[in-house]
Design a protein around this motif. Structure first.
Motif, mmCIF file in Angstrom:
data_model
loop_
_atom_site.group_PDB
_atom_site.id
_atom_site.type_symbol
_atom_site.label_atom_id
_atom_site.label_comp_id
_atom_site.label_asym_id
_atom_site.label_seq_id
_atom_site.Cartn_x
_atom_site.Cartn_y
_atom_site.Cartn_z
ATOM 1 N N GLY A 57 36.418 27.517 33.492
ATOM 2 C CA GLY A 57 37.570 28.244 32.964
ATOM 3 C C GLY A 57 37.244 29.700 32.678
ATOM 4 O O GLY A 57 38.110 30.575 32.751
ATOM 5 N N ALA A 58 35.991 29.984 32.381
ATOM 6 C CA ALA A 58 35.549 31.355 32.105
ATOM 7 C C ALA A 58 35.321 32.137 33.396
ATOM 8 O O ALA A 58 35.472 33.355 33.426
ATOM 9 N N GLY A 59 34.940 31.454 34.455
ATOM 10 C CA GLY A 59 34.692 32.100 35.738
ATOM 11 C C GLY A 59 34.235 31.075 36.747
ATOM 12 O O GLY A 59 33.570 30.102 36.398
ATOM 13 N N LEU A 60 34.591 31.280 38.011
ATOM 14 C CA LEU A 60 34.233 30.345 39.070
ATOM 15 C C LEU A 60 33.118 30.949 39.915
ATOM 16 O O LEU A 60 33.340 31.889 40.674
ATOM 17 N N PRO A 61 31.876 30.439 39.762
ATOM 18 C CA PRO A 61 30.781 30.952 40.592
ATOM 19 C C PRO A 61 30.998 30.556 42.052
ATOM 20 O O PRO A 61 31.320 29.414 42.352
ATOM 21 N N THR A 62 30.847 31.523 42.961
ATOM 22 C CA THR A 62 30.974 31.275 44.395
ATOM 23 C C THR A 62 29.944 32.129 45.128
ATOM 24 O O THR A 62 29.213 32.896 44.518
ATOM 25 N N GLY A 63 29.900 32.004 46.428
ATOM 26 C CA GLY A 63 29.018 32.835 47.231
ATOM 27 C C GLY A 63 27.598 32.320 47.312
ATOM 28 O O GLY A 63 26.711 33.001 47.788
ATOM 29 N N SER A 64 27.363 31.101 46.832
ATOM 30 C CA SER A 64 26.038 30.501 46.874
ATOM 31 C C SER A 64 26.203 29.026 47.183
ATOM 32 O O SER A 64 27.136 28.386 46.710
ATOM 33 N N ARG A 65 25.266 28.472 47.949
ATOM 34 C CA ARG A 65 25.337 27.039 48.256
ATOM 35 C C ARG A 65 25.092 26.197 47.016
ATOM 36 O O ARG A 65 25.372 25.007 47.001
ATOM 37 N N SER A 66 24.570 26.793 45.952
ATOM 38 C CA SER A 66 24.306 26.055 44.718
ATOM 39 C C SER A 66 25.583 25.777 43.934
ATOM 40 O O SER A 66 25.575 24.939 43.042
ATOM 41 N N TRP A 67 26.652 26.510 44.222
ATOM 42 C CA TRP A 67 27.895 26.378 43.470
ATOM 43 C C TRP A 67 29.038 26.046 44.411
ATOM 44 O O TRP A 67 29.407 26.859 45.252
#
Length: 103
Positions: A57-67
């Motif tokens: 809800g605070a932020g959506l991590p993207t751009g990495s295969r870990s997330w």
């Protein structure tokens, strides 16, 4: 930041601090709404732990295969190529304490 527990849940402020500590290459998109989180849970048949909901809800991590990108509608794929396996009715807190996901 103090340890996360049922008595001391993750706050939005703490979640933003955790997101700020992610390595370069991980982009943080706008946080997910409660409706978006509910839709992901319904689609894939699991429940996010409360602290994971707060983090997303605070932020959506993207751009990495870990997330995984929970907004794209595809089942997230793990590092070894397997689909994520989420236990139904899993405890909200990791047995070793702290967050049940990498930070």
């Amino acid at each position: 930041m103090t340890s996360i527990s049922r008595e001391n849940p993750l706050t939005s402020k703490d979640a933003q601090a955790l997101l700020a500590m992610l390595p370069a290459g991980v982009e943080i998109e706008r946080g997910m709404s409660e409706r978006e989180l509910d839709q992901v849970e319904e689609r894939w048949g699991f429940r996010f732990a409360p602290e994971h909901r707060t983090l997303l809800g605070a932020g959506l991590p993207t751009g990495s295969r870990s997330w995984p990108d929970w907004r794209d509608g595809r089942m997230p794929i793990g590092r070894n190529g397997s689909k994520f396996r989420c236990r139904r009715n899993a405890p909200a807190h990791h047995p070793r304490g702290g967050l049940p996901f990498p930070v």
